[in-house]
Design a protein around this motif. Structure first.
Motif, PDB file in Angstrom:
ATOM      1  N   ALA A 294       0.833  -1.213   0.000  1.00 16.51           N
ATOM      2  CA  ALA A 294       0.000   0.000   0.000  1.00 16.51           C
ATOM      3  C   ALA A 294       0.864   1.258   0.000  1.00 16.51           C
ATOM      4  N   ASP A 295       2.081   1.158   0.536  1.00 14.15           N
ATOM      5  CA  ASP A 295       2.973   2.324   0.539  1.00 14.15           C
ATOM      6  C   ASP A 295       3.855   2.368  -0.710  1.00 14.15           C
ATOM      7  N   ASN A 348      -5.074   4.207   2.671  1.00 12.63           N
ATOM      8  CA  ASN A 348      -4.435   3.761   1.431  1.00 12.63           C
ATOM      9  C   ASN A 348      -4.534   2.233   1.251  1.00 12.63           C
ATOM     10  N   ASP A 351      -7.633   2.145  -0.793  1.00 11.60           N
ATOM     11  CA  ASP A 351      -7.393   2.722  -2.125  1.00 11.60           C
ATOM     12  C   ASP A 351      -6.555   1.799  -2.998  1.00 11.60           C
ATOM     13  N   LYS A 352      -5.636   1.080  -2.358  1.00 11.72           N
ATOM     14  CA  LYS A 352      -4.702   0.262  -3.136  1.00 11.72           C
ATOM     15  C   LYS A 352      -5.077  -1.218  -3.102  1.00 11.72           C
ATOM     16  N   ASP A 540      -1.415  15.143   0.405  1.00 13.90           N
ATOM     17  CA  ASP A 540      -2.313  14.082   0.838  1.00 13.90           C
ATOM     18  C   ASP A 540      -2.388  14.172   2.358  1.00 13.90           C
TER      19      ASP A 540
END
Ligand code: SER
Length: 610
Positions: A294-295, A348, A351-352, A540
């Motif tokens: 995710a990062d 995230n 989102d991911k 963000d």
């Protein structure tokens, strides 16, 4: 004692310190920006190193947060009751503000009055003293004052009760750790001591679970190894969220806490064999992998990508021990549960989620195919080995079957064998894959390096960012930045390959700004204020409400204005000369530039507040 959920503990902690005048700041990404010395954020203090070294923080002198962390040095211990690769660390900081007395009093108040942990089951340790620094009687005295009995205070040496410095030199100091008694009855798998607390972690380590660490940064370690008292005394604390949840929920181990248990449950559903350790390894590793992807990291053979690969493959191998088929569907299913448990806090992940599933599925399919044959090869080698698997075989397992060396080492250990690591490295180097060695080196390194070289490269990325926008257009935004001692790497949004002319123009523009020896300074403003004045940034949710804006320019020109934590050099002339080495694709719609700098000042001055 309150039976608090993990979410409640996180929120209660942040509220408590907010009420004590701390600014609550968001978790930084797992991948440190502009820090060449480590692969992952390993503690809450890590993204704050510049401020612990004296840079003013826009949030002021009192900060608190909940930081996601990855620590792989404990990887061999994952599977016991309390060690995790990925964990959340609650922390509060004093940047030259309060010190021992307030820090200890606030910790004690939070533990006993907010969490309502009975003081009878608390114990602490303090630094026992050595040639470098005296016994921390001061901390012990404060503990006694607040109500910890003397026999619950242990004194331990540097390995246990000292933290830092961040690099080879810098701020560091004694720490005091807080422990909770974990009676036998709370543990389904035999964790810990008898029902009544006994002694303290010095006299009776068995039974006490560490939950919190207050570090008192009162010394500076010099290059000659000596320690001298610091002018700015900082406090850096770290409380393990999962461990605290295990205490509050009386479950004796982190895997049974409210957010981890559903992930374990998913593993249980899929498993066709009973092995608690392997179930826990899968839970921990796929959780870590989900957060890392995710990062922005994908499995690879270098740096963070290599660690990610190793975590996923280790989980797949544990899955095999539990007779879970690895055909591409197993790890994404576990990741779905991770996202369900943590997506509301770490947006995230949601989102991911597509990227996460895809990356895991690909890796699983790839490794799933070779795992079986690789295991056969391994067994064959193990049978004919007397004490050691030779380096060539270990390399063959790595190269052909995708076995990370650490996996081969683990398999070998289970059979009482060693692996010839030197031989492996020799084969490895012969194949000219030096990247992993680099990754390992970095991995064992210290924390952030804020050297002159790093500052020069960091300021260069700002110049590069501004120059790219001037030459290519305002659609250019920073997508990532990574600095090692030798080079900078800068990712930015742009759809096509840059032409040689464009590259030359950008390089020229940066070098002109360097030749003009423009001054650099920063001011503190709000995120909205920064936007209004045209500062560029990622915008963000990573920013606190207050941010630092670094300006490069003089009365005539503003070359760059960018939100950034710093530090930077004081004048562009200190940089030397920028050379772009490479421009390539990084991912869809994102280009990557690698550049080096030549010459410049050996020792730079740092940019200051306007
Ligand atoms: N840096 C210390 C630790 O990681 C306290 O936050 O334990």
């Amino acid at each position: 004692m309150n039976n608090l959920s993990t979410d409640d503990i996180r929120q209660t902690y942040l509220d408590f310190f907010k009420q004590k005048d701390h600014t609550v700041i968001p978790s930084a990404p797992l991948i440190p920006e502009n820090d060449p010395t480590v692969l992952f954020t390993t503690a809450g203090m890590h993204p704050l190193v510049p401020y612990l070294l004296g840079e003013p923080h826009p949030g002021g002198k009192r900060l608190a947060d909940c930081q996601k962390c990855i620590r792989t040095q404990d990887i061999d211990e994952v599977g016991d009751e309390s060690h995790l690769t990925m964990f959340e660390m609650l922390g509060n900081w004093s940047l030259g503000d309060y010190f021992k007395e307030d820090a200890i009093k606030m910790s004690f108040e939070f533990l006993t009055e907010v969490l309502e942990i009975p003081r009878e089951i608390l114990a602490v340790t303090c630094f026992c003293g050595d040639d470098d620094a005296p016994k921390d009687e001061e901390a012990a005295k404060i503990w006694i004052e607040v109500g910890i009995p003397e026999d619950r205070i242990g004194f331990l040496p540097k390995e246990d009760n000292w933290w830092g410095p961040a690099g080879q030199t810098g701020p560091c100091g004694p720490d005091t750790e807080m422990f909770v008694w974990m009676p036998d009855s709370t543990s389904p798998d035999g964790l810990r001591g008898a029902s009544e607390p006994k002694g303290n972690p010095e006299t009776n380590p068995q039974g006490w679970l560490e939950v919190w660490n207050d570090v008192f940064m009162q010394y500076n370690k010099n290059a000659d190894g000596s320690f001298e008292p610091l002018k700015q005394q900082n406090v850096d604390t770290g409380m393990g969220l999962e461990r605290t949840a295990a205490v509050m929920q009386k479950c004796g181990n982190v895997y049974e806490t409210d957010r981890m248990a559903p992930i374990m449950e998913k593993v249980n559903e899929l498993a066709d064999a009973d092995d608690l350790t392997h179930k826990r390894i899968i839970t921990d590793h796929i959780k870590a992998a989900t957060f890392i992807i995710a990062d922005g990291i994908l499995p690879s053979n270098v740096d963070q990508g290599y660690v990610l690969r190793r975590l996923i493959r280790r989980a797949i191998r544990s899955g095999r021990r539990l007779r879970i088929e690895a055909d591409g569907g197993f790890t994404p299913m576990i990741a779905d549960e991770v996202i369900a448990q943590y997506g509301h806090i770490y947006g995230n992940l949601k989102d991911k989620s597509k990227e996460i599933r895809k990356a895991l599925s690909n890796e699983e399919q790839q490794f799933g195919k070779t795992l079986k044959d690789g295991m056969k090869q391994f067994e064959k080698a193990a049978q004919s080995a007397s004490t050691e698997i030779d380096g060539v075989t270990a390399f063959h397992l790595y190269d052909t079957y995708g076995f990370p060396i650490e996996l081969t080492q683990e398999l070998a250990k289970e059979q009482g064998l060693n692996v010839d690591e030197k031989g492996f490295n020799k084969s490895f180097e012969e194949h000219q894959e030096k990247s992993r060695a680099g990754a390992l080196q970095k991995f064992s390194g210290g924390l952030a390096d804020h050297s002159s070289e790093t500052a020069k490269l960091h300021t260069s990325t700002h110049l590069l960012n501004a120059a790219l926008r001037k030459i290519l257009g305002d659609h250019v935004y920073q997508k990532g930045s990574n600095i090692t001692a030798e080079r900078l790497r800068f990712d930015f949004s742009h759809n096509e390959k840059m032409t040689p002319e464009q590259l030359e123009q950008v390089e020229k523009l940066v070098n002109k700004a360097i030749e003009e020896d423009l001054p650099i300074s920063y001011h503190i403003t709000t995120v909205d204020g920064a936007k209004e004045e045209g500062a560029i940034g990622v915008f963000d949710d990573r920013y606190d409400n207050e941010v630092k804006v670094y300006v490069i320019g003089n009365d005539q020109i503003t070359f760059s204005k960018e939100i950034c934590g710093g530090p930077h050099v004081a004048r562009t002339g200190m940089i030397g000369k920028l050379k772009i080495k490479k421009e390539e694709s990084s991912s869809s719609g994102v280009r990557r530039i690698k550049a080096v700098i030549e010459g410049g000042a050996d020792e730079v001055e740092f940019a200051e507040e306007d």
